[in-house]
Design a protein around this motif. Structure first.
Motif, mmCIF file in Angstrom:
data_model
loop_
_atom_site.group_PDB
_atom_site.id
_atom_site.type_symbol
_atom_site.label_atom_id
_atom_site.label_comp_id
_atom_site.label_asym_id
_atom_site.label_seq_id
_atom_site.Cartn_x
_atom_site.Cartn_y
_atom_site.Cartn_z
ATOM 1 N N UNK A 111 2.004 -0.524 3.404
ATOM 2 C CA UNK A 111 1.402 -0.197 2.103
ATOM 3 C C UNK A 111 0.584 -1.383 1.593
ATOM 4 N N UNK A 112 1.152 -2.562 1.673
ATOM 5 C CA UNK A 112 0.456 -3.770 1.240
ATOM 6 C C UNK A 112 -0.825 -3.982 2.053
ATOM 7 N N UNK A 113 -0.744 -3.731 3.362
ATOM 8 C CA UNK A 113 -1.922 -3.906 4.217
ATOM 9 C C UNK A 113 -3.038 -2.949 3.818
ATOM 10 N N UNK A 114 -2.681 -1.719 3.484
ATOM 11 C CA UNK A 114 -3.698 -0.755 3.071
ATOM 12 C C UNK A 114 -4.318 -1.150 1.730
ATOM 13 N N UNK A 115 -3.513 -1.657 0.814
ATOM 14 C CA UNK A 115 -4.043 -2.139 -0.469
ATOM 15 C C UNK A 115 -4.938 -3.352 -0.254
ATOM 16 N N UNK A 116 -4.482 -4.297 0.558
ATOM 17 C CA UNK A 116 -5.251 -5.518 0.796
ATOM 18 C C UNK A 116 -6.578 -5.247 1.485
ATOM 19 N N UNK A 117 -6.646 -4.205 2.300
ATOM 20 C CA UNK A 117 -7.903 -3.899 2.976
ATOM 21 C C UNK A 117 -8.991 -3.589 1.950
ATOM 22 N N UNK A 118 -8.626 -2.929 0.865
ATOM 23 C CA UNK A 118 -9.599 -2.669 -0.204
ATOM 24 C C UNK A 118 -9.921 -3.959 -0.962
ATOM 25 N N UNK A 119 -8.897 -4.713 -1.297
ATOM 26 C CA UNK A 119 -9.103 -5.955 -2.037
ATOM 27 C C UNK A 119 -9.962 -6.938 -1.241
ATOM 28 N N UNK A 120 -9.751 -6.992 0.078
ATOM 29 C CA UNK A 120 -10.529 -7.888 0.939
ATOM 30 C C UNK A 120 -12.019 -7.548 0.930
ATOM 31 N N UNK A 121 -12.345 -6.304 0.568
ATOM 32 C CA UNK A 121 -13.744 -5.898 0.462
ATOM 33 C C UNK A 121 -14.283 -6.086 -0.958
ATOM 34 N N UNK A 122 -13.544 -6.893 -1.741
ATOM 35 C CA UNK A 122 -13.951 -7.238 -3.110
ATOM 36 C C UNK A 122 -14.076 -6.003 -4.010
ATOM 37 N N UNK A 123 -13.145 -5.072 -3.816
ATOM 38 C CA UNK A 123 -13.075 -3.891 -4.668
ATOM 39 C C UNK A 123 -11.977 -4.110 -5.691
ATOM 40 N N UNK A 124 -12.311 -3.926 -6.959
ATOM 41 C CA UNK A 124 -11.326 -4.089 -8.021
ATOM 42 C C UNK A 124 -10.486 -2.812 -8.091
ATOM 43 N N UNK A 125 -9.203 -2.961 -7.856
ATOM 44 C CA UNK A 125 -8.280 -1.831 -7.768
ATOM 45 C C UNK A 125 -7.486 -1.713 -9.070
ATOM 46 N N UNK A 126 -7.414 -0.493 -9.600
ATOM 47 C CA UNK A 126 -6.674 -0.271 -10.843
ATOM 48 C C UNK A 126 -5.343 0.446 -10.637
ATOM 49 N N UNK A 127 -5.203 1.198 -9.535
ATOM 50 C CA UNK A 127 -4.014 2.033 -9.380
ATOM 51 C C UNK A 127 -3.759 2.346 -7.905
#
Length: 245
Positions: A111-127
């Motif tokens: 789960x963390x890896x899937x979240x981090x993949x978005x964050x690593x692309x400089x996407x601001x995640x809200x939920x």
């Protein structure tokens, strides 16, 4: 008509495919949705990332964690997988399934890896939420709550209205109250388009309500919901929007 105040019209499955990505961008541009959840283990992920960075209309982005259909992005125990290497829904989607500490740790890391993949692309995640709502199952709700708290993200509630089994409704009510007490909830209610429209405008509007859509384009370029065709039809009719792009 604009999306009513206090309503989050969320498009699930952003990143699933090129046609889904095009449909979701179109929905943002036309004011059909105001929120989306991004899948990060898909072939369409980087196309979705490009659309996010090049279109300011795409806002309020979450991660749509997949533990149900496609392939994991960590080297997870084959116990969770089917014969082709994808998620085995009979294992991860079982209502009565419980996992060992080691298995829970492996799922947490995925789960963390899937979240981090978005964050690593400089996407601001809200939920965060999950494909097929697996995060609401007894085996997963604690893990997802932990990730949400650690990353300071909001978490989608389970369905908040009664439909069929009272036992299922009671379970969902209990876990939702836990999320609300922890201030992890993304909204006050989570409903289908059909249920929301059956009550609008006499209820729900005073509380923040999340609605779920699965936008896609058919062969003629018309907007559809690839999960339930009536959902998109009813929502477009409500907003006074055409089906064609």
């Amino acid at each position: 008509m604009q999306i009513p105040k206090n309503v989050l019209a969320n498009a699930d499955d952003f990143g699933y495919s090129s046609s889904v990505n095009k449909a979701i961008l179109l929905c943002y541009e036309r004011g059909i949705i105001n929120s989306t959840s991004l899948m990060t283990n898909t072939e369409g992920f980087y196309d979705a990332v490009e659309k996010i960075h090049s279109n300011s209309a795409i806002t309020n982005i979450g991660v749509h964690v997949d533990l149900a259909e496609l392939r994991p992005i960590t080297n997870i125990d084959p116990f969770f997988l089917n014969e082709t290497g994808g998620w085995n829904i009979s294992v991860t989607g079982s209502l009565m399934r419980y996992f060992s500490s080691a298995q829970k740790d492996a799922l947490y890391k995925e789960i963390v890896a899937q979240v981090n993949r978005a964050i690593d692309q400089k996407i601001f995640i809200t939920h965060i939420d999950s494909h097929l709502h697996l995060h609401t199952l007894p085996a997963f709700i604690g893990i997802f709550s932990q990730v949400a708290k650690e990353y300071r993200l909001k978490l989608r509630l389970a369905q908040t209205y009664r439909q069929g089994s009272f036992t299922k409704y009671l379970y969902r009510y209990i876990i939702n109250q836990k999320l609300i007490r922890k201030e992890l909830n993304y909204s006050d209610r989570f409903e289908t388009i059909e249920y929301f429209l059956s009550k609008y405008p006499n209820s729900n509007i005073a509380r923040k309500t999340e609605l779920m859509l699965h936008p896609d384009l058919d062969a003629n370029g018309n907007l559809v919901d690839h999960y339930d065709s009536n959902t998109m039809i009813r929502w477009l009719d409500f907003l006074g929007q055409p089906y064609t792009s």
